[in-house]
Write a protein that holds these residues in place. Structure first.
Motif, PDB file in Angstrom:
ATOM      1  N   GLY A  67     -66.993 -10.254  64.306  1.00  0.00           N
ATOM      2  CA  GLY A  67     -65.999 -11.304  64.175  1.00  0.00           C
ATOM      3  C   GLY A  67     -65.331 -11.727  65.474  1.00  0.00           C
ATOM      4  O   GLY A  67     -64.361 -12.473  65.444  1.00  0.00           O
ATOM      5  N   LYS A  68     -65.859 -11.284  66.613  1.00  0.00           N
ATOM      6  CA  LYS A  68     -65.229 -11.661  67.886  1.00  0.00           C
ATOM      7  C   LYS A  68     -65.303 -13.176  68.111  1.00  0.00           C
ATOM      8  O   LYS A  68     -64.304 -13.819  68.384  1.00  0.00           O
ATOM      9  N   SER A  69     -66.505 -13.721  67.977  1.00  0.00           N
ATOM     10  CA  SER A  69     -66.647 -15.165  68.185  1.00  0.00           C
ATOM     11  C   SER A  69     -65.851 -15.946  67.155  1.00  0.00           C
ATOM     12  O   SER A  69     -65.256 -16.982  67.459  1.00  0.00           O
ATOM     13  N   THR A  70     -65.836 -15.429  65.938  1.00  0.00           N
ATOM     14  CA  THR A  70     -65.073 -16.101  64.891  1.00  0.00           C
ATOM     15  C   THR A  70     -63.607 -16.181  65.282  1.00  0.00           C
ATOM     16  O   THR A  70     -62.968 -17.229  65.148  1.00  0.00           O
ATOM     17  N   TYR A  95     -65.071  -3.265  63.015  1.00  0.00           N
ATOM     18  CA  TYR A  95     -65.504  -3.783  61.722  1.00  0.00           C
ATOM     19  C   TYR A  95     -64.429  -3.559  60.674  1.00  0.00           C
ATOM     20  O   TYR A  95     -63.631  -2.625  60.761  1.00  0.00           O
ATOM     21  N   ASN A  96     -64.483  -4.400  59.680  1.00  0.00           N
ATOM     22  CA  ASN A  96     -63.687  -4.185  58.487  1.00  0.00           C
ATOM     23  C   ASN A  96     -64.141  -2.889  57.806  1.00  0.00           C
ATOM     24  O   ASN A  96     -65.327  -2.574  57.813  1.00  0.00           O
ATOM     25  N   LEU A  97     -63.210  -2.165  57.186  1.00  0.00           N
ATOM     26  CA  LEU A  97     -63.590  -0.898  56.542  1.00  0.00           C
ATOM     27  C   LEU A  97     -63.246  -0.867  55.050  1.00  0.00           C
ATOM     28  O   LEU A  97     -63.179   0.197  54.447  1.00  0.00           O
TER      29      LEU A  97
END
Ligand SMILES: Nc1ncnc2c1ncn2[C@@H]1O[C@H](COP(=O)(O)OP(=O)(O)OP(=O)(O)O)[C@@H](O)[C@H]1O
Ligand SMILES: [Mg+2]
Length: 631
Positions: free
Chosen positions: A107-110, A322-324
């Motif tokens: 999700g960095k670019s997002t 990351y989401n966990l």
């Protein structure tokens, strides 16, 4: 509304927002709206804040990120508070490059794209308005016009601190075009736009050898040197590098650590000193947020190189793990599918959840806490209540390993596997087993997974499969009962009445005949046995439930079906045990009789109408559960 009408409205809106005036007018405006002079970092922070902040369990959640980023609230809070908020207050972090570090597809670019699109929108609002010297390729801050020796007076009058010097180009323009009268210089409102290269830039390095610093800081325009007579005439220079164009807003620096270090120094001097060197000019001031991103291994090799030490201290690193959470991961897949060409495919209920269970397991670190296994940890992280653990335990678990979430399977892999299953089999409908199978097949081709990890991941596939079996069974059995919740409630009420009478050594009254009855031991045991409560332990269990009920009553809370986890489980299991035979027979006979067929059709209809299946996936589910029950 027709699209042309909307286009027209948009144009009118732009027209309405336009503002142009002299520097003297601008100073008037500034008295009324002092915030328009804020720094780039402060604008970004206010943009995020103005979108709304909610406190959930003592943690901040920003509406700004809600639509696109799920389950990473804690990292976002850290990013916003520790970087943007401090930078907005002109603290030192502002002078460092923000480096987002996280695993692939995390999700960095997002995140960066959201900031860019957000700024474009925000610059159209009153709170986010930006003004610049008209005709300046760098949209220079009008306040730079105030000569250095008057800035102290300015600050006293306006309460605004001016940073940065007037650029060589504008210095010359003030003389040539305005005869030195700064108050006449034309100022305009600008609107950030990446497409128009206003206030938003992106830099992506090419081959390090051919990398040209001009891409960042602009270059001499040889065609005009003859006209202006000298290379050091700022009019003969094109201020069209990404750093120039991103002034006042933000610049994304892609693959920063792949850049040559000589190259990076330029950038670092900009962030550190707030200015950079271009051509033969004095330093050029710039005010912009620079965001770069990288993955962990690239970052590690960067800092392990001694030569990079000085660079390192000028960078501020923020982790984007990351989401966990399983449920948030499911949302991520849904969003990615919505945005892809898979949107028309029917995805059976729970298919994405089961994939998410697998994915999250690959990201979690083995807990060291007593009594917690990976599956329990996964549930706790997802906000489920797990008997014997509270929010304090959850926080402790989260603190165990700071590297958690920095590795594991990425969301894009899962989406790719789903799409490859669909394409290969030309499916129009896909279920949890198809998804797991495809993920499993892909693991052997996945180049960046080590042998040990692959073995671990295979175990996780098996765990996810088991979870699915339980979900599938429950789903079918639920569909067999006309009103599941109702039945569960009735059974529980009945059980509780008996337990109460048992503990208080009372009798029950038959609701029909009014006759007195002793508590129904057989019924109570048939429920308790479902969760393995022995004859010796039954008394303690019943008393514990009564204590729980009175504790609830004291707090004025309603004790219901969900208030006691083990009791709920027992009731569920009991209901299902009663149903098991009928489910087993109806789902697995090859030649059902008329009444069985009717029942099956009813169940399929309920799965379709109430649970989101289509006829293919509902039939598949029944067949699968039939085979499970017959094992
Ligand atoms: N926490 C998250 N919430 C919502 N979507 C996410 C999340 N993490 C990843 N995604 C989705 O996964 C996809 C990949 O994300 P993105 O491209 O932003 O990752 P990245 O970190 O830039 O990856 P890379 O290292 O490959 O450049 C996007 O579709 C993104 O929306
Ligand atoms: Mg990216």
């Amino acid at each position: 509304m027709s699209i042309l009408k909307k286009v027209e409205q948009f144009r009118e809106e732009e027209e309405r927002l336009r503002w142009e005036g002299t520097f003297a007018d601008y100073l008037e405006l500034l008295k009324e709206k002092p915030w328009i002079a804020q720094t780039a970092h402060s604008r970004v922070y206010n943009m995020i804040k103005d979108a709304g902040v909610e406190e959930v369990n003592g943690k901040k959640e920003y509406s700004f990120f809600k639509d696109q980023l799920y389950g990473v609230e804690e990292s976002l809070e850290k990013l916003v508070e520790e970087y943007f908020h401090s930078a907005a207050k002109r603290l030192d972090v502002r002078k460092r490059i923000l480096l987002l570090m996280g695993p692939v597809s995390g999700g960095k670019s997002t995140l960066v794209t959201m900031l860019k699109r957000g700024l474009e929108q925000y610059s159209k609002t009153d709170k986010g308005a930006v003004f610049a010297i008209k005709g300046c390729p760098m949209h220079e801050d009008p306040l730079h016009l105030i000569p250095t020796h008057l800035r102290k007076d300015f600050q006293e009058e306006y309460g605004i601190k001016i940073e940065g010097n007037l650029s060589p180009l504008n210095m010359m323009r003030v003389e040539e075009e305005y005869g030195g009268r700064i108050e006449d210089v034309i100022v305009e409102r600008i609107f950030f736009s990446e497409d128009k290269r206003t206030g938003i830039g992106t830099f992506s390095p090419s081959d390090p050898k051919s990398q040209d610093i001009a891409d960042l800081t602009g270059s001499i325009d040889f065609s005009t040197i003859a006209e202006y007579g000298s290379e050091s005439d700022p009019r003969a220079y094109r201020f069209d590098g990404e750093l120039n164009k991103a002034n006042r807003g933000m610049m994304e620096f892609q693959e920063m650590l792949k850049c040559d270090e000589k190259f990076l120094w330029h950038l670092l001097s900009l962030t550190q000193e707030g200015n950079f060197k271009a051509g033969r000019f004095a330093l050029i001031s710039a005010d912009e947020l620079i965001v770069a991103h990288t993955n962990e291994s690239e970052y590690k090799s960067f800092i392990s190189n001694k030569k990079n030490e000085a660079l390192h201290s000028r960078i501020i690193v923020m982790k984007v793990p990351y989401n966990l959470k399983v449920s948030e991961e499911e949302r991520i897949y849904k969003k990615m599918i919505q945005d892809s060409d898979l949107a028309h495919v029917h995805i059976a209920p729970h298919a994405l959840k089961v994939a998410a269970i697998f994915t999250i397991l690959t990201r979690l670190k083995e807990p060291t806490k007593q009594g917690v296994d990976l599956l329990k940890k996964m549930r706790l992280y997802d906000g489920e209540s797990v008997e014997g653990f509270n929010s304090q335990d959850l926080e402790e678990l989260k603190q165990e390993d700071p590297d958690e979430g920095m590795s594991g399977i990425d969301p894009r892999y899962v989406i790719n596997r789903i799409s490859s299953a669909i394409i290969r089999k030309q499916l129009t409908s896909i279920n949890a087993l198809d998804v797991l199978r495809s993920i499993k097949e892909g693991l052997s081709e996945h180049a960046s997974i080590s042998k040990e990890d692959r073995e671990r991941y295979m175990d996780f596939i098996a765990i996810a499969r088991k979870e699915y079996d339980a979900i599938a069974k429950k789903e079918v059995q639920k569909a067999f009962v006309y009103s599941y919740d109702e039945s569960a409630k009735t059974l529980m009420d009945n059980y509780l009445d008996n337990v109460e009478a048992y503990c208080n050594k009372n009798k029950l009254r038959d609701p029909l005949t009014g006759e007195e009855m002793t508590p129904d031991e057989k019924l109570m045991r048939s429920i308790e046995e479902q969760i393995g409560i022995s004859e010796n332990a039954k008394k303690a269990f019943r008393e514990e439930i009564l204590i729980r009920i009175s504790a609830y009553a004291r707090k004025g809370k309603k004790f219901d079906y969900n208030s006691h986890e083990r009791l709920r489980e027992a009731i569920q299991k009991k209901l299902f045990a009663d149903l098991k035979d009928i489910v087993k027979i109806t789902t697995s006979t090859k030649t059902p009789d008329e009444s069985q067929l009717k029942k099956v059709n009813e169940v399929i209809a309920r799965l379709i109408d109430e649970h989101g299946y289509n006829s293919v996936s509902a039939n598949e589910l029944l067949r699968y559960v039939g085979s499970l029950l017959n094992r």
